[in-house]
Each structure stands twice: as structure tokens, then as C-alpha cells.
Design an enzyme around this catalytic site. Structure first.
Site, PDB file in Angstrom:
ATOM      1  N   VAL A   1       0.749  -1.248  -0.015  1.00 27.76           N
ATOM      2  CA  VAL A   1       0.106  -0.008   0.037  1.00 27.76           C
ATOM      3  C   VAL A   1       0.849   1.448   0.006  1.00 27.76           C
ATOM      4  CG1 VAL A   1      -1.838   1.243   1.189  1.00 27.76           C
ATOM      5  CG2 VAL A   1      -1.949  -1.094   0.945  1.00 27.76           C
TER       6      VAL A   1
ATOM      7  N   LYS B   1      -7.370  -0.614   9.306  1.00 25.24           N
ATOM      8  CA  LYS B   1      -8.637  -0.828   9.629  1.00 25.24           C
ATOM      9  C   LYS B   1      -8.696  -1.280  10.967  1.00 25.24           C
ATOM     10  CE  LYS B   1      -7.088  -3.817   6.520  1.00 25.24           C
ATOM     11  NZ  LYS B   1      -6.951  -4.348   5.216  1.00 25.24           N
TER      12      LYS B   1
ATOM     13  N   GLU C   1      -9.994   7.089   4.822  1.00 25.78           N
ATOM     14  CA  GLU C   1     -10.963   6.577   3.761  1.00 25.78           C
ATOM     15  C   GLU C   1     -10.354   5.020   3.156  1.00 25.78           C
ATOM     16  OE1 GLU C   1     -13.359   8.092   1.345  1.00 25.78           O
ATOM     17  OE2 GLU C   1     -13.141   5.881   1.309  1.00 25.78           O
TER      18      GLU C   1
ATOM     19  N   GLY D   1     -10.758  -0.336  -0.038  1.00 20.28           N
ATOM     20  CA  GLY D   1      -9.962  -0.120  -1.101  1.00 20.28           C
ATOM     21  C   GLY D   1     -10.220   1.063  -1.701  1.00 20.28           C
TER      22      GLY D   1
ATOM     23  N   GLY E   1      -1.260  -9.464  -4.168  1.00 16.52           N
ATOM     24  CA  GLY E   1      -1.254  -8.313  -3.158  1.00 16.52           C
ATOM     25  C   GLY E   1      -2.469  -8.116  -2.531  1.00 16.52           C
TER      26      GLY E   1
ATOM     27  N   GLU F   1      -3.975  -9.794   3.777  1.00 15.59           N
ATOM     28  CA  GLU F   1      -3.365  -9.405   4.698  1.00 15.59           C
ATOM     29  C   GLU F   1      -2.124 -10.208   5.150  1.00 15.59           C
ATOM     30  OE1 GLU F   1      -4.525  -6.451   6.575  1.00 15.59           O
ATOM     31  OE2 GLU F   1      -5.583  -6.591   4.731  1.00 15.59           O
TER      32      GLU F   1
ATOM     33  N   ASP G   1     -10.993  -8.862   9.154  1.00 18.20           N
ATOM     34  CA  ASP G   1     -11.050  -7.764   8.323  1.00 18.20           C
ATOM     35  C   ASP G   1     -12.331  -7.000   7.987  1.00 18.20           C
ATOM     36  OD1 ASP G   1      -8.854  -6.107   6.497  1.00 18.20           O
ATOM     37  OD2 ASP G   1     -10.617  -6.804   5.185  1.00 18.20           O
TER      38      ASP G   1
ATOM     39  N   LYS H   1     -13.872  -3.393   9.177  1.00 17.82           N
ATOM     40  CA  LYS H   1     -14.224  -2.595   8.294  1.00 17.82           C
ATOM     41  C   LYS H   1     -15.869  -2.265   8.727  1.00 17.82           C
ATOM     42  CE  LYS H   1     -11.075  -3.693   4.607  1.00 17.82           C
ATOM     43  NZ  LYS H   1     -11.133  -4.884   3.562  1.00 17.82           N
TER      44      LYS H   1
ATOM     45  N   GLY I   1      -5.392  -4.102  -3.160  1.00 18.77           N
ATOM     46  CA  GLY I   1      -4.373  -4.011  -3.902  1.00 18.77           C
ATOM     47  C   GLY I   1      -3.712  -2.698  -3.916  1.00 18.77           C
TER      48      GLY I   1
END
Ligand code: HSE
Length: 416
Positions: free
Chosen positions: A14, A105, A129, A134, A186, A189, A200, A204, A301
Site C-alpha cells: 500500500v 482498519k 478513507e 480499498g 497483493g 493481509e 478484516d 471495516k 491492491g
């Protein structure tokens, strides 16, 4: 032109995507946004990696204090992941008056309130954001695009890895090979258990539901189930019955309180959500004024997540005056959580003999659950129920088990 200096903490997938976008599009942002955003510092212990990505040697830092002491840095972007040291780094950066942007997150869902409080104390800001979905700008939509609405429901696919795995399983791959592909691309996690066991998506959902319903949604109020137990045959049966299995994150107001859950559910093939494939995410948001809106796009990604981070950096650059969410950390007294879920249910039982189907029908009937479909497939009995309370369905399962017909799989059917 306004000049804004950025520091990136961590040049992984990232952080790398964010660095590329910020450096390659510097002129584009000057032209279209009227801000000159430059990367002034990168905190990355793997110096070779940073150099290979074109980071100038003088911008590479090995200690956070070098970053926060740099007066050219206005915005700190955290791309480290995990709880620590990311949390301490953000708190230190905020303490030093730096506005922060994070894609983390887990950290944000656990420490939103502390981070926001620290930001306010130091006349700084915190943007997030990229924590959810993503590249899909869902945070901005919920926070700044739907103020007129009382949000009734949010429901969608918020994890790219599991959607990728379910898509590939439907195409014939095993769970393991599909996960390996998601890791290579990619999407996953560092520890993919976070994806496949639903953590995850739970992080979120807690963030999205916090914004949608304006109160903190603690992680322990979210019921969570991942995709590890989904068998290929359930994916196939669901398809025959007219559904796709998706890992859904759902938050909705009900008469008995707020229902918040992450779980695999059957979605009618007639709904666009059922046709969201690969690493794409999608969410339906229902507001009382606007009705239903749906957002979709790449949920994982380097570049999609980088896109969300850069959008925060530019938003931060344009709003270095303050812009806080109206998030209330008062859940305990104000928000009631629902315990029992009303939904349709897909049930797969082990067929023992020719009386098994009747045993299932009787068990459902005695428990007040209406069956929309009962079907026998080899050694399996499939049932799809009409909307019923989960507790009634579980009673039926118990009754069937007493007659020797045991449950092999159970998923909700989500009416969208
Ligand atoms: N592992 C996450 C996913 C990355 O697959 O959705 C984006 O948050």
C-alpha cells in the site's frame, strides 16, 4: 500554490502504491487540485527497497522522530499495518501537530476515538478513507455525501481477498490455490486468517457502521463468521438454487436494535451484488431520503488503496482547517444491539435414509419455519426457508437432529 509535504510510514504494497501515485501525478494534482503535494520523507527500514522505488536517499528515514521533527512534513501517511507500532507512531505524529492518514482498519476500528481526540487536542486531523473498501470512496460518501439521511441499512462485500477466493472457487479452484493467488496479487493481509476468518471485514464494518449510525460499534457486538467452512458443493448448490455465496458485512436498524454481522450469505443472482467478482467490493447503503445507492470498485491492491490514501492526502491538503467526523463514543447507553436475526436460511442436512426429507419438513413445520424449497441431492437434503427468526431455525435444526438428521451447513439468505 499551496505546498503540502507528505511522509509515508512503510513502503509495503500500500505504501508503495501511494508513493508511486504521489510522485507520478505531482503535476496532475497541481493542475487539477491546485496543490503541490511532495513526498518529503519515507520511513522504511529496508533502505534498498526504498532506493529501488526511486526514493531519494536524503528522504529515507530510519526513525519516526526524524519524520515528525521535519517541518516540511504536514501530512503523515501510515501504511505499516497491525496495531503496534502503527498506533504509537500515529499518536506521536498527531501529538506533533501532523495531520495523519491511515489505511489501517484494525488499528482504526480499535482506536478511532483516541486518535480523533488526540488530533483535536493538537489542532491536527485524522483521515481514514483507505481503511474500508480499498479504492471505493465509501467513507467520504457516508461522512460527507449522505448528511440528509438517516441510514437504515448498509450491506455489502468489503473484503477483496475472500471475494476473490469465492469467485475462483466458483471457477473450479480449491480454496488453498485461490488464497495463494490472492496473496500473490497483493490482496491478502500479512496474516490471511484476518481475511478468511472475517476479522478484516469486521473491522471495516465497525468503521462503516460507526459512520452510518453515528455511534461507536464495538467489535464484540459484531457477529463474525469467515469463509473457511464453505464447501465447494454449497457454492454449487447455491448456484442451482439461484444464488451466489458472498461474504457480507451487514449493519441494519431493526425493531430490536442494531444488527451487525459479517457472514457468508446467499444473495439472489438477480441482484448486482451477486455478480461482484474477483477483488471487487460493493456496498448498498439505504438512506431514508435518497433510498438505495450502491458503490462498487476494487477493494484491495496497491493502486486502489493508494488511490484512497491519496484522495485523503489531497483532501487534507485542501482542508488543513479542521474537519472531524461526528462520531459519538457512547454506544453503551445509546445503541441497542439486536440478538436474533430474521432472514431466509439455506440449510444442508445429511440424508440418512428415505425418511430424512420428511423429518426435515416436520422439524421446520413444528418450529414455525416455512420452507420455500426442499430438495434431495444424493446424500444431501437442501432447504431454503422463508424469512424466519434464527432462533426458530435453530430449534428446527435441533428437532431434525433428534430424529437423526444432522445439519452440515447453514447460511443466511440476504434479501437485498
Ligand atoms: N486484505 C484486504 C482485502 C485488503 O482483501 O480486502 C484491503 O483492505
Amino acid at each position: 500554490m499551496k505546498k503540502v509535504g507528505v511522509a509515508i510510514l512503510g513502503l509495503g504494497v500500500v505504501g508503495g502504491g501511494t508513493y508511486r501515485i504521489l510522485t507520478e501525478k505531482n503535476q496532475y494534482f497541481k493542475d487539477t487540485q491546485g496543490v503541490d503535494v511532495t513526498v518529503e520523507a519515507v520511513l522504511e527500514p529496508r533502505k534498498e527497497r526504498a532506493l529501488s522505488m526511486g526514493v531519494p536517499e536524503e528522504a529515507i528515514c530510519s526513525h519516526l522522530l526524524e519524520v515528525v521533527a521535519n517541518p516540511a512534513v504536514d501530512v503523515v501517511v501510515e501504511c505499516i499495518g497491525g496495531e503496534e507500532p502503527a498506533f504509537s507512531f500515529l499518536m506521536t505524529a498527531l501529538q506533533n501537530g501532523k495531520t495523519c492518514v491511515t489505511s489501517n482498519k484494525e488499528l482504526f476500528s480499535k482506536h478511532w476515538h483516541e486518535l480523533e481526540a488526540r488530533a483535536k487536542e493538537n489542532n491536527a486531523n485524522i483521515f481514514f478513507e483507505a481503511t474500508s473498501m480499498g479504492g471505493v470512496p465509501v467513507i467520504r460518501v457516508l461522512a460527507d455525501g449522505m448528511q440528509a439521511n438517516r441510514v437504515e441499512k448498509i450491506c455489502g462485500i468489503v473484503n477483496g481477498t475472500t471475494n476473490y477466493i469465492l469467485t475462483r472457487m466458483d471457477q473450479g479452484l480449491t480454496f488453498e490455490s485461490a488464497l495463494k493467488e490472492a496473496q500473490e496479487k497483493g490482496y491478502a493481509e500479512a496474516n490471511p486468517k484476518a481475511d478468511v476468518e472475517g476479522y478484516d471485514a469486521m473491522y471495516k464494518l465497525s468503521i462503516l457502521a460507526g459512520l452510518a449510525f453515528h455511534y461507536a460499534v464495538p467489535l464484540d457486538k459484531i457477529s463474525r463468521q469467515g469463509i473457511t467452512e464453505i464447501e465447494k458443493k454449497d457454492v454449487e448448490y447455491a448456484k442451482e438454487l439461484g444464488y451466489a455465496i458472498k461474504l457480507l458485512a451487514v449493519g441494519k436498524r431493526t425493531d430490536s436494535g442494531l444488527e451487525v454481522r459479517v457472514q457468508p450469505a446467499l444473495v439472489s443472482l438477480a441482484h448486482p451484488i451477486a455478480n461482484i467478482k474477483d477483488c471487487f467490493n460493493a456496498i448498498v447503503i439505504v438512506g431514508d431520503s435518497v433510498g438505495e445507492i450502491m458503490l462498487t470498485g476494487r477493494g484491495a491492491g496497491a493502486e486502489p488503496t493508494g488511490s484512497a490514501i491519496v484522495s485523503d492526502v489531497i483532501f487534507a491538503a485542501k482542508h488543513l482547517d479542521r474537519n472531524y467526523t461526528h462520531f459519538l463514543n457512547e454506544t453503551k447507553d445509546k445503541l441497542k444491539f439486536s440478538q436474533d436475526v430474521t432472514a431466509g436460511h439455506y440449510l444442508r442436512f445429511n440424508r440418512v435414509d428415505e425418511t430424512s426429507a420428511q423429518a426435515v419438513i416436520t422439524a421446520l413445520g413444528k418450529s414455525g419455519v416455512t420452507a420455500k424449497t426442499i430438495r434431495q441431492e444424493g446424500s444431501d437434503i437442501l432447504a431454503v426457508t422463508a424469512e424466519s427468526n434464527e432462533s426458530a431455525v435453530l430449534k428446527a435444526v435441533e428437532r431434525a437432529a433428534k430424529n437423526g438428521v444432522t445439519l452440515a451447513a447453514m447460511y443466511r439468505v440476504e434479501e437485498l
